[in-house]
Design a protein around this motif. Structure first.
Motif, PDB file in Angstrom:
ATOM      1  N   LEU A 237       0.990  -1.481  -0.388  1.00 24.48           N
ATOM      2  CA  LEU A 237       0.280   0.210   0.087  1.00 24.48           C
ATOM      3  C   LEU A 237       0.862   1.434  -0.061  1.00 24.48           C
ATOM      4  CD1 LEU A 237      -2.089  -1.327   2.609  1.00 24.48           C
ATOM      5  CD2 LEU A 237      -3.047  -0.706   0.156  1.00 24.48           C
ATOM      6  N   THR A 238       0.274   2.371  -0.127  1.00 24.56           N
ATOM      7  CA  THR A 238       0.953   3.617   0.127  1.00 24.56           C
ATOM      8  C   THR A 238       0.187   4.191   1.049  1.00 24.56           C
ATOM      9  OG1 THR A 238       0.763   3.931  -2.407  1.00 24.56           O
ATOM     10  CG2 THR A 238       1.299   5.456  -1.543  1.00 24.56           C
ATOM     11  N   TYR A 239      -0.825   4.417   1.190  1.00 33.77           N
ATOM     12  CA  TYR A 239      -1.077   4.844   2.410  1.00 33.77           C
ATOM     13  C   TYR A 239      -1.586   3.712   3.430  1.00 33.77           C
ATOM     14  CZ  TYR A 239      -3.620   7.657   6.234  1.00 33.77           C
ATOM     15  OH  TYR A 239      -4.551   8.369   7.346  1.00 33.77           O
ATOM     16  N   ILE A 240      -1.203   4.188   4.869  1.00 35.52           N
ATOM     17  CA  ILE A 240      -0.971   2.841   5.745  1.00 35.52           C
ATOM     18  C   ILE A 240      -1.411   3.347   6.694  1.00 35.52           C
ATOM     19  CG2 ILE A 240       1.021   2.070   5.655  1.00 35.52           C
ATOM     20  CD1 ILE A 240      -0.838  -0.573   6.119  1.00 35.52           C
ATOM     21  N   PHE A 248       0.437 -11.211   8.561  1.00 32.02           N
ATOM     22  CA  PHE A 248      -0.229 -10.814   7.729  1.00 32.02           C
ATOM     23  C   PHE A 248      -1.010  -9.882   7.358  1.00 32.02           C
ATOM     24  CE2 PHE A 248      -1.083 -15.840   8.269  1.00 32.02           C
ATOM     25  CZ  PHE A 248      -0.614 -16.420   6.277  1.00 32.02           C
ATOM     26  N   GLN A 250      -1.144  -5.690   6.050  1.00 31.72           N
ATOM     27  CA  GLN A 250      -0.989  -5.225   5.133  1.00 31.72           C
ATOM     28  C   GLN A 250       0.554  -3.992   5.391  1.00 31.72           C
ATOM     29  OE1 GLN A 250      -5.022  -3.951   4.292  1.00 31.72           O
ATOM     30  NE2 GLN A 250      -4.956  -4.550   2.351  1.00 31.72           N
TER      31      GLN A 250
ATOM     32  N   GLU B  41      -6.145 -14.673   6.540  1.00 28.16           N
ATOM     33  CA  GLU B  41      -6.637 -14.243   4.796  1.00 28.16           C
ATOM     34  C   GLU B  41      -7.473 -13.273   4.262  1.00 28.16           C
ATOM     35  OE1 GLU B  41      -8.034 -16.702   1.423  1.00 28.16           O
ATOM     36  OE2 GLU B  41      -6.808 -18.206   2.805  1.00 28.16           O
ATOM     37  N   ALA B  44      -6.282  -9.487   5.200  1.00 28.47           N
ATOM     38  CA  ALA B  44      -5.683  -9.058   4.379  1.00 28.47           C
ATOM     39  C   ALA B  44      -6.550  -8.599   3.102  1.00 28.47           C
ATOM     40  CB  ALA B  44      -4.514 -10.148   3.804  1.00 28.47           C
ATOM     41  N   ILE B  54      -9.557  -0.042  -0.490  1.00 29.38           N
ATOM     42  CA  ILE B  54      -9.070   0.851  -1.250  1.00 29.38           C
ATOM     43  C   ILE B  54      -7.965   0.494  -2.125  1.00 29.38           C
ATOM     44  CG2 ILE B  54      -9.266   3.269  -2.167  1.00 29.38           C
ATOM     45  CD1 ILE B  54     -10.089   3.657   1.593  1.00 29.38           C
ATOM     46  N   PHE B  61      -5.367   9.931  -5.005  1.00 26.84           N
ATOM     47  CA  PHE B  61      -4.225   9.381  -4.220  1.00 26.84           C
ATOM     48  C   PHE B  61      -4.494  10.304  -3.098  1.00 26.84           C
ATOM     49  CE2 PHE B  61      -0.936   8.738  -1.594  1.00 26.84           C
ATOM     50  CZ  PHE B  61      -1.556   7.846  -0.870  1.00 26.84           C
ATOM     51  N   PRO B  81      -6.554   1.379   4.907  1.00 22.29           N
ATOM     52  CA  PRO B  81      -4.831   1.565   3.894  1.00 22.29           C
ATOM     53  C   PRO B  81      -5.613   1.967   2.005  1.00 22.29           C
ATOM     54  CG  PRO B  81      -5.197  -0.526   4.064  1.00 22.29           C
ATOM     55  CD  PRO B  81      -6.904   0.081   4.608  1.00 22.29           C
ATOM     56  N   ILE B  82      -4.670   2.224   1.216  1.00 22.91           N
ATOM     57  CA  ILE B  82      -5.050   2.871   0.232  1.00 22.91           C
ATOM     58  C   ILE B  82      -3.594   2.178  -0.758  1.00 22.91           C
ATOM     59  CG2 ILE B  82      -5.084   4.700  -1.986  1.00 22.91           C
ATOM     60  CD1 ILE B  82      -6.535   6.185   0.999  1.00 22.91           C
ATOM     61  N   GLY B  83      -3.730   1.704  -1.759  1.00 24.66           N
ATOM     62  CA  GLY B  83      -3.178   1.535  -3.319  1.00 24.66           C
ATOM     63  C   GLY B  83      -2.962   2.174  -3.447  1.00 24.66           C
ATOM     64  N   VAL B  84      -1.785   2.495  -4.447  1.00 23.89           N
ATOM     65  CA  VAL B  84      -2.238   2.928  -5.959  1.00 23.89           C
ATOM     66  C   VAL B  84      -0.827   1.454  -7.049  1.00 23.89           C
ATOM     67  CG1 VAL B  84      -0.795   4.730  -6.954  1.00 23.89           C
ATOM     68  CG2 VAL B  84      -1.260   4.816  -4.942  1.00 23.89           C
ATOM     69  N   GLU B  92      -8.624  -3.503 -11.807  1.00 22.67           N
ATOM     70  CA  GLU B  92      -8.658  -5.135 -12.565  1.00 22.67           C
ATOM     71  C   GLU B  92      -8.908  -6.171 -10.909  1.00 22.67           C
ATOM     72  OE1 GLU B  92      -4.835  -7.487 -13.122  1.00 22.67           O
ATOM     73  OE2 GLU B  92      -5.527  -5.888 -14.756  1.00 22.67           O
ATOM     74  N   ARG B  93      -8.264  -4.958  -9.928  1.00 24.87           N
ATOM     75  CA  ARG B  93      -8.350  -5.675  -8.217  1.00 24.87           C
ATOM     76  C   ARG B  93     -10.303  -5.910  -7.687  1.00 24.87           C
ATOM     77  NH1 ARG B  93      -5.244  -3.560  -3.930  1.00 24.87           N
ATOM     78  NH2 ARG B  93      -6.080  -5.180  -2.590  1.00 24.87           N
ATOM     79  N   GLU B  98     -11.808  -8.288  -4.679  1.00 25.18           N
ATOM     80  CA  GLU B  98     -10.962  -7.205  -3.896  1.00 25.18           C
ATOM     81  C   GLU B  98     -10.856  -6.607  -2.891  1.00 25.18           C
ATOM     82  OE1 GLU B  98      -6.685  -8.323  -5.037  1.00 25.18           O
ATOM     83  OE2 GLU B  98      -7.358  -9.703  -6.937  1.00 25.18           O
TER      84      GLU B  98
END
Lengths: 302, 328
Positions: A237-240, A248, A250, B41, B44, B54, B61, B81-84, B92-93, B98
């Motif tokens: 992740l980028t923001y956490i 397990f 993130q 799992e 996660a 997210i 972002f 939390p946020i992914g990029v 896709e996710r 997911e």
């Protein structure tokens, strides 16, 4: 310009001497190449210096305890790198033992046990090739196998295992070198005393090769710390705003956080990115110092 | 010879045992953590009771980061939390089920809509803010005061103009230096769609995924032109010259007002988040989505984007309410 005395000495040393103009040419060539090599060193040092000076002047003002213990934020002066530092640490906890056991095991097998045949040669060649595979390919592998197939999710475990695979070839090659550099006299002496292969391996070769193996491992881990691409691929992740509490969880790591900050439009984020780079550099420097320390400490035994 | 082989086998077994130990250690750790919090799992993949998953566009972002920051300050138990992964990677996710929220700096594509239908995932589209793509030149550039959309097309379209005088005969006979965001970015997609009408961008254009590189490229070069998100212009106003865009109603400069009220066009683009309807059944996600909608405008301004009008946020709120009711 060569000194006259030197010329005389050289001429005296070689009775059947070529004529003087050739001598000058040779000396000139000598100097030119010395200049080129020195220039190469100077250039890289200068670049490094510029980079360091820039990063330190930008980042040092933002580097304080709060920066180390805060989560990321939209306000540059409140943002910190804690989640990324802890995330990097957690990832290492997974990567280091896995990579060490697999890497050193492979190296020992290839050096000490594997028969010399085409299959061994094939493995050897592939390991060398794997060392040159772009890291993003390992990211894809990690995404398919660890994240999806083994459904580990985008966890520390998946990230750590992907990184372990990434640095495995480096560790194998470094460990092989270390084992190979143990003098064969030691090996033969051990066999001569009636020791078995396992005894020789475990008591003689392994301790002698350990400094080299550990150095290789730590340098490989330093590479893993700086990698971004495979982790972005597996979806770190980028923001956490929380710390991982088990394998397990993130997570995010320092290079991802730094990359995100540098791409922001606001200039303050570039400064805290520089501060982040200083932390990363300090961590790498620390790890490399440990590598040197281990090498020196263990080498004294032999 | 025989004996040697025997030892070899034994040592191999030993080695295996060592690696098995390593693996075993991992396993016990797995079990420990698994029993600790239901299923590791699940935690996660963001399906845990207090997690929101997210992912998506790097352009969106900063807004979502701000939202999550504020939300978690009020609700420390919730993890958002946020992914990029980029707009496409995020979808896709999202299609894979997911994620709960997928951020995008472009509309969802037909293909992605189909895949979502196949996967049986219902979603709602929430516009969060506007980004005004800003066309800029160097402050040393003294010949451009404004550009029409056609001129912009001529400048960036492949094979149309080589020098500035090809665009307008009064302009200097100097080669145009074009800078553009990289092909992975939604900014690029939007520009190609709106201005180039899906044509090819000039082969001479220098592309970069990092907009700061574009800023530096155009700053000191009087023959350079670039476009990028409004925030990058706003941060570098002192060293860049903004080019007002004329879409038939006179040149209009991107400002907070013109982007907000829609007069700066066609280069205002909306930024979205897509929400899985099913996730709205979970109270904490519904609460988070409502919080996002209520605060996105203000937070967008803080991070360099432009808020939508109040009516648009009200429409969003209604959409969320209906979707949440449908989901139950």
């Amino acid at each position: 310009m060569a000194l006259p005395e030197q010329d005389a000495a050289t001429v005296a040393d070689y009775p059947e001497v070529e004529d003087n103009s050739n001598e000058k040419k040779r000396q000139l060539k000598n100097k030119i190449f010395k200049g080129i090599f020195f220039g190469a060193v100077l250039f890289s040092l200068l670049m490094l210096l510029i980079l360091l000076v820039r990063i330190f002047t930008q980042g040092i003002g933002f580097l304080n305890w709060e920066f180390m213990t805060s989560f990321a934020s939209r306000n540059a002066d409140e943002a910190g790198i804690q989640a990324a530092i802890v995330g990097t640490f957690w990832m290492m906890v997974v990567t280091a033992p896995v990579a060490f056991v697999l890497g050193v095991g492979t190296a020992v097998y290839l050096e000490e046990y594997a028969p010399t045949n085409k299959f061994t040669a094939l493995i050897q060649m592939n390991i060398s090739n794997l060392a040159g595979v772009p890291s993003i390919v390992f990211g894809l592998l990690g995404l398919t196998i660890f994240v999806r197939e083994l459904s580990m999710g985008r966890s520390v475990l998946a990230g750590g295992l992907t990184m372990a695979l990434l640095i495995l070839p480096i560790i194998v090659v470094a460990s092989q070198e270390a084992i190979r550099s143990v003098p064969s006299e030691m090996r033969e002496a051990s066999f001569g005393m009636g020791a078995t292969k396992w005894q020789t391996m475990f008591r003689i070769i392994f301790p002698a090769a350990l400094p080299g193996i550990l150095t290789g491992n730590i340098l490989a881990l330093s590479r893993a710390i700086g990698e971004t691409a495979p982790l972005i691929m597996i979806g770190a992740l980028t923001y956490i705003a929380f710390l991982p509490d088990n394998v397990f969880s993130q997570f995010t790591v320092m290079p991802i956080q730094i990359f995100n900050w540098t791409s922001r439009p606001q200039e303050e984020f570039h400064f805290i990115a520089a501060a982040g780079i200083i932390v990363l550099l300090a961590m790498l420097l620390l790890m490399n110092s440990i590598a040197v320390w281990i090498r020196n400490k263990f080498q004294q035994r032999f | 010879m025989r004996m040697k082989k025997g030892w070899m086998a034994l040592s191999l077994a030993g080695l295996m045992a060592v690696s098995a130990c390593g693996g075993g250690g991992e396993e016990t750790e797995e079990e420990a953590s698994g029993s600790g919090e239901g299923s590791g799992e699940e935690a996660a993949s963001g399906e845990g009771e207090n997690e929101i998953a997210i992912d998506g566009s790097s352009t969106v972002f900063p807004i979502m980061e701000a939202v999550s920051e504020e939300y978690q300050a009020e609700n420390p138990d919730i993890r958002a939390p946020i992914g990029v992964s980029g707009s496409g990677g995020g979808f896709e996710r999202f299609i894979g089920g997911e994620t709960d929220l997928s951020n995008a700096s472009r509309d969802i594509e037909d293909e992605e809509v189909e895949q979502l239908e196949e996967a049986g995932i219902d979603y709602i589209e929430l516009p969060l803010a506007y980004d005004g793509l800003s066309v800029v030149v160097s402050q040393e550039n003294d010949f451009i005061d404004s550009l029409t959309v056609e001129e912009l097309q001529t400048i960036f379209m492949d094979g149309e103009a080589e020098t500035w005088s090809d665009v307008n005969s009064e302009w200097p006979d100097e080669p145009i230096e074009r800078f553009s965001p990289g092909t992975d970015s939604g900014t690029f997609d939007y520009f190609v769609e709106e201005v180039l009408e899906d044509g090819d961008i000039s082969r001479d254009a220098q592309l970069s995924e990092d907009d700061n590189v574009l800023v530096t490229g155009v700053q000191s070069n009087p023959n350079a032109i670039a476009y990028f998100g409004y925030a990058y212009y706003a941060e570098n106003q002192d060293s860049l010259k903004i080019v007002p865009i004329d879409n038939g109603d006179g040149p209009i400069e991107p400002t907070e007002e013109t982007i907000n009220d829609g007069t700066y066009e066609p280069l205002s683009r909306p930024l979205f988040t897509y929400v899985k309807t099913e996730s709205l059944q979970e109270e904490h996600i519904l609460d988070y989505v409502n919080f996002t909608n209520e605060n996105a405008g203000e937070l967008a301004l803080e991070v360099g984007y432009i808020n939508l009008t109040d009516e648009e946020y009200e429409e969003n709120a209604q959409m969320i309410e209906e979707a949440a009711a449908d989901a139950e």
